[in-house]
Design a protein around this motif. Structure first.
Motif, mmCIF file in Angstrom:
data_model
loop_
_atom_site.group_PDB
_atom_site.id
_atom_site.type_symbol
_atom_site.label_atom_id
_atom_site.label_comp_id
_atom_site.label_asym_id
_atom_site.label_seq_id
_atom_site.Cartn_x
_atom_site.Cartn_y
_atom_site.Cartn_z
ATOM 1 N N ASP A 14 0.822 -1.215 0.000
ATOM 2 C CA ASP A 14 0.000 0.000 0.000
ATOM 3 C C ASP A 14 0.857 1.267 0.000
ATOM 4 O OD1 ASP A 14 -2.243 -1.558 0.087
ATOM 5 O OD2 ASP A 14 -2.426 -1.475 2.265
ATOM 6 N N GLY A 15 2.193 1.151 -0.091
ATOM 7 C CA GLY A 15 3.051 2.325 -0.095
ATOM 8 C C GLY A 15 2.993 3.115 1.192
ATOM 9 N N ILE A 16 2.768 2.449 2.320
ATOM 10 C CA ILE A 16 2.555 3.140 3.595
ATOM 11 C C ILE A 16 3.673 2.794 4.566
ATOM 12 C CG2 ILE A 16 1.016 3.309 5.598
ATOM 13 C CD1 ILE A 16 -1.268 2.672 3.646
ATOM 14 N N LYS A 17 4.194 3.790 5.232
ATOM 15 C CA LYS A 17 5.176 3.563 6.283
ATOM 16 C C LYS A 17 4.445 3.187 7.559
ATOM 17 C CE LYS A 17 9.222 5.671 8.454
ATOM 18 N NZ LYS A 17 10.076 6.870 8.516
ATOM 19 N N THR A 18 4.774 2.014 8.101
ATOM 20 C CA THR A 18 4.067 1.515 9.269
ATOM 21 C C THR A 18 5.047 1.098 10.331
ATOM 22 O OG1 THR A 18 4.033 -0.729 8.378
ATOM 23 C CG2 THR A 18 2.157 0.655 7.869
ATOM 24 N N SER A 19 4.541 0.885 11.542
ATOM 25 C CA SER A 19 5.343 0.349 12.624
ATOM 26 C C SER A 19 5.344 -1.159 12.544
ATOM 27 C CB SER A 19 4.772 0.787 13.975
ATOM 28 O OG SER A 19 4.830 2.186 14.104
ATOM 29 N N VAL A 20 6.511 -1.765 12.672
ATOM 30 C CA VAL A 20 6.628 -3.203 12.600
ATOM 31 C C VAL A 20 7.374 -3.703 13.818
ATOM 32 C CG1 VAL A 20 7.523 -5.144 11.262
ATOM 33 C CG2 VAL A 20 6.618 -3.144 10.088
ATOM 34 N N ALA A 21 6.773 -4.686 14.516
ATOM 35 C CA ALA A 21 7.397 -5.236 15.711
ATOM 36 C C ALA A 21 8.639 -6.013 15.344
ATOM 37 C CB ALA A 21 6.398 -6.138 16.433
ATOM 38 N N ALA A 22 9.492 -6.277 16.356
ATOM 39 C CA ALA A 22 10.703 -7.050 16.133
ATOM 40 C C ALA A 22 10.378 -8.426 15.575
ATOM 41 C CB ALA A 22 11.472 -7.179 17.443
ATOM 42 N N SER A 23 9.179 -8.937 15.861
ATOM 43 C CA SER A 23 8.746 -10.233 15.344
ATOM 44 C C SER A 23 8.431 -10.170 13.857
ATOM 45 C CB SER A 23 7.501 -10.708 16.089
ATOM 46 O OG SER A 23 6.428 -9.813 15.838
ATOM 47 N N GLY A 24 8.389 -8.956 13.289
ATOM 48 C CA GLY A 24 8.036 -8.804 11.889
ATOM 49 C C GLY A 24 6.577 -8.478 11.676
ATOM 50 N N GLU A 25 5.797 -8.347 12.744
ATOM 51 C CA GLU A 25 4.355 -8.130 12.614
ATOM 52 C C GLU A 25 4.023 -6.655 12.724
ATOM 53 O OE1 GLU A 25 0.409 -9.325 15.184
ATOM 54 O OE2 GLU A 25 1.913 -10.837 14.797
ATOM 55 N N GLN A 40 -7.212 -17.554 17.033
ATOM 56 C CA GLN A 40 -6.589 -16.761 15.979
ATOM 57 C C GLN A 40 -5.670 -17.629 15.127
ATOM 58 O OE1 GLN A 40 -5.192 -13.584 18.749
ATOM 59 N NE2 GLN A 40 -5.558 -12.210 17.018
ATOM 60 N N LYS A 41 -5.576 -17.287 13.837
ATOM 61 C CA LYS A 41 -4.757 -18.060 12.920
ATOM 62 C C LYS A 41 -3.580 -17.235 12.412
ATOM 63 C CE LYS A 41 -8.533 -21.103 11.458
ATOM 64 N NZ LYS A 41 -8.007 -22.268 12.188
ATOM 65 N N ASP A 42 -2.623 -17.939 11.808
ATOM 66 C CA ASP A 42 -1.453 -17.307 11.206
ATOM 67 C C ASP A 42 -1.742 -17.111 9.720
ATOM 68 O OD1 ASP A 42 1.120 -16.859 9.960
ATOM 69 O OD2 ASP A 42 2.038 -17.585 11.799
ATOM 70 N N THR A 43 -1.556 -15.892 9.235
ATOM 71 C CA THR A 43 -1.863 -15.610 7.833
ATOM 72 C C THR A 43 -1.055 -16.492 6.882
ATOM 73 O OG1 THR A 43 -0.253 -13.794 7.877
ATOM 74 C CG2 THR A 43 -2.571 -13.224 8.235
ATOM 75 N N LYS A 44 0.127 -16.902 7.281
ATOM 76 C CA LYS A 44 0.927 -17.784 6.425
ATOM 77 C C LYS A 44 0.224 -19.111 6.206
ATOM 78 C CE LYS A 44 5.799 -18.637 5.542
ATOM 79 N NZ LYS A 44 5.857 -17.611 4.500
ATOM 80 N N ASP A 45 -0.523 -19.569 7.216
ATOM 81 C CA ASP A 45 -1.284 -20.815 7.080
ATOM 82 C C ASP A 45 -2.549 -20.632 6.253
ATOM 83 O OD1 ASP A 45 0.586 -22.123 8.681
ATOM 84 O OD2 ASP A 45 -0.517 -21.666 10.530
ATOM 85 N N LEU A 46 -2.911 -19.384 5.988
ATOM 86 C CA LEU A 46 -4.121 -19.097 5.218
ATOM 87 C C LEU A 46 -3.838 -18.902 3.736
ATOM 88 C CD1 LEU A 46 -5.853 -16.557 7.643
ATOM 89 C CD2 LEU A 46 -6.145 -19.040 7.524
ATOM 90 N N GLY A 47 -2.550 -18.870 3.369
ATOM 91 C CA GLY A 47 -2.193 -18.701 1.972
ATOM 92 C C GLY A 47 -1.527 -17.382 1.649
ATOM 93 N N LEU A 48 -1.346 -16.515 2.659
ATOM 94 C CA LEU A 48 -0.612 -15.279 2.439
ATOM 95 C C LEU A 48 0.884 -15.559 2.603
ATOM 96 C CD1 LEU A 48 -3.516 -14.275 3.867
ATOM 97 C CD2 LEU A 48 -2.442 -12.091 3.404
ATOM 98 N N PRO A 49 1.756 -14.792 1.944
ATOM 99 C CA PRO A 49 3.197 -15.091 1.983
ATOM 100 C C PRO A 49 3.923 -14.575 3.213
ATOM 101 C CG PRO A 49 2.772 -13.299 0.456
ATOM 102 C CD PRO A 49 1.424 -13.766 0.931
ATOM 103 N N TRP A 50 3.222 -14.035 4.196
ATOM 104 C CA TRP A 50 3.862 -13.547 5.414
ATOM 105 C C TRP A 50 3.086 -14.027 6.634
ATOM 106 C CZ3 TRP A 50 1.701 -10.144 1.783
ATOM 107 C CH2 TRP A 50 0.455 -9.613 2.142
ATOM 108 N N SER A 51 3.692 -13.863 7.785
ATOM 109 C CA SER A 51 3.114 -14.355 9.028
ATOM 110 C C SER A 51 2.590 -13.192 9.871
ATOM 111 C CB SER A 51 4.166 -15.140 9.827
ATOM 112 O OG SER A 51 3.633 -15.620 11.032
#
Length: 407
Positions: A14-25, A40-51
């Motif tokens: 989305d071209g947006i600067k965001t805050s990202v935790a040390a975990s990558g989230e 809650q589920k992990d997006t990587k398990d849902l078919g998205l390329p990130w967790s």
């Protein structure tokens, strides 16, 4: 809850600067605090390329008034965090701790998200307007479930976003399950690839039959309730039909009046589409809910009238050929197995990307009041199509009602 270490990074989504935790989230700015809940589920398990967590759950801290909530949500939207976090977390955000107590509170808070109200055309369920762009979600009986679906996935006219808010929480049950539409497409590719290809190339055909009077059903709206935007009590029969047919032609040229006065409207639309914010394939539609209703109410055979008095024709392929029962069962099982239950607390606000997430409803005991608001997106189309889907849409009308509602 352990403290979260936050670093700044440039996220190209989305071209947006965001805050990202040390975990990558991705995490939002204060006064939001992420929290977890069971299921809650992990997006990587849902078919998205990130967790990341699906859905994202946020607690609003020290927000004690509606004006404060409005100000906070406006910042949340204007800084781009809403869209960035929604995409990163699979299309759904739960915000807990807001001081929402009335339908008007909810309306004011939801309008702060900066989205345009969506005007419904051909609504099957019963809904009552309680505040600007805020309605009861579905007035069907509490003992009846609602199966997974994308809102208006059966129509050419559908909202880009949904928001829900709980004002009364039942004694038991009443959860709103959320399922990733990306997950459903991914699982279909693994478990029923031939069915997926048929859906992609042929699309889906839905038929809704509206009766002259409202019924006690999850699809119990009357003809006038669904298409009576301009009907008046003074209209004669010919005028009534003319006005109703004009509304139908906003999204379908396929309709039939029956001898008992009821009306069938048929729609042919794509079923496998492209979610533009992620570029991923999604299952989009109401095949899951149409099949669930048809099976539950014993309406799988002509004339498709169920034990609730309403009509529940099973879905078909776009060319009118039947879908295999085993494939339909597999599809519904995937949608239900992949669901995350949102167990409501009073004042909860849920924001859903309608093109990325299906929702449903579980039966309940006690008093439950969950309100809905449907929204369009002024920033452009969030959904795209494969060539076969574009061809289906070229043959179907799409004339939405555009209206701005002031709070």
């Amino acid at each position: 809850m352990a403290a979260t270490t936050v670093v700044q990074t440039n996220d190209t989504r989305d071209g947006i600067k965001t805050s990202v935790a040390a975990s990558g989230e991705n995490v939002p700015s204060p006064p939001f605090e992420p929290f977890t809940f069971q299921g809650q589920k992990d997006t990587k398990d849902l078919g998205l390329p990130w967790s990341a967590r699906f859905p994202l759950a946020l607690e609003a801290r020290a927000i004690e008034s509606i004006p404060s909530a409005i100000s906070m949500l406006r910042r949340f939207t204007e800084t781009g965090q809403l869209r960035s976090l929604a995409s990163h977390h699979g299309g759904a955000i739960l915000i807990r701790g807001l001081p929402i107590k009335t339908p008007l509170d909810y309306s004011r808070v939801a309008h702060a998200l900066g989205l345009s109200p969506h005007i419904e055309v051909g609504r099957p369920p019963l809904r009552t307007v309680l505040a600007p762009n805020v309605k009861t979600a579905n007035e069907g009986p509490p003992e009846l479930p609602i199966w997974p679906h994308n809102e208006y996935g059966w129509s050419t006219i559908n909202p880009a976003w949904l928001t829900f808010c709980a004002l009364k929480v039942p004694a038991s049950g009443g959860a709103t399950p959320l399922t990733s539409s990306i997950y459903i497409a991914t699982q279909l590719e693994e478990r029923a690839p031939a069915f997926l290809e048929q859906l992609r190339s042929r699309g889906a055909r839905y038929t809704y039959r509206y009766t002259t009077e409202q019924l006690v059903s999850n699809t119990g709206n009357s003809i006038r309730g669904a298409y009576g935007e301009h009907v008046t009590d003074e209209d004669d029969g010919e005028t009534f039909r003319r006005k109703v047919e004009a509304e139908i032609r906003r999204h379908s040229e396929r309709f039939e009046w029956h001898d008992d006065g009821s009306l069938s409207v048929t729609h042919v639309v794509p079923a496998i589409r492209i979610h533009n914010p992620t570029g991923l394939k999604v299952f989009f539609g109401n095949i899951t809910s149409a099949w669930g209703r048809s099976r539950y109410h014993g309406a799988t055979r002509h004339p498709f009238r169920g034990d609730d008095g309403s009509y529940h024709p099973p879905p078909q392929f776009g060319d009118g050929s039947p879908m295999d029962v085993n494939d339909l069962d597999t599809l519904l099982n995937i949608a239900e197995e992949g669901a995350v239950n949102v167990n409501w607390e009073k004042g909860d606000l849920v924001i859903i990307d309608n093109y990325a997430v299906q929702h449903s409803r579980q039966p309940w005991v006690g008093e439950r009041l969950v309100l809905a608001a449907l929204w369009d997106d002024d920033r452009g189309e969030r959904i795209g199509d494969v060539p076969e889907g574009l061809e289906l849409l070229r043959q179907a009308p799409k004339f939405p009602i555009v209206q701005t509602i002031e709070t």
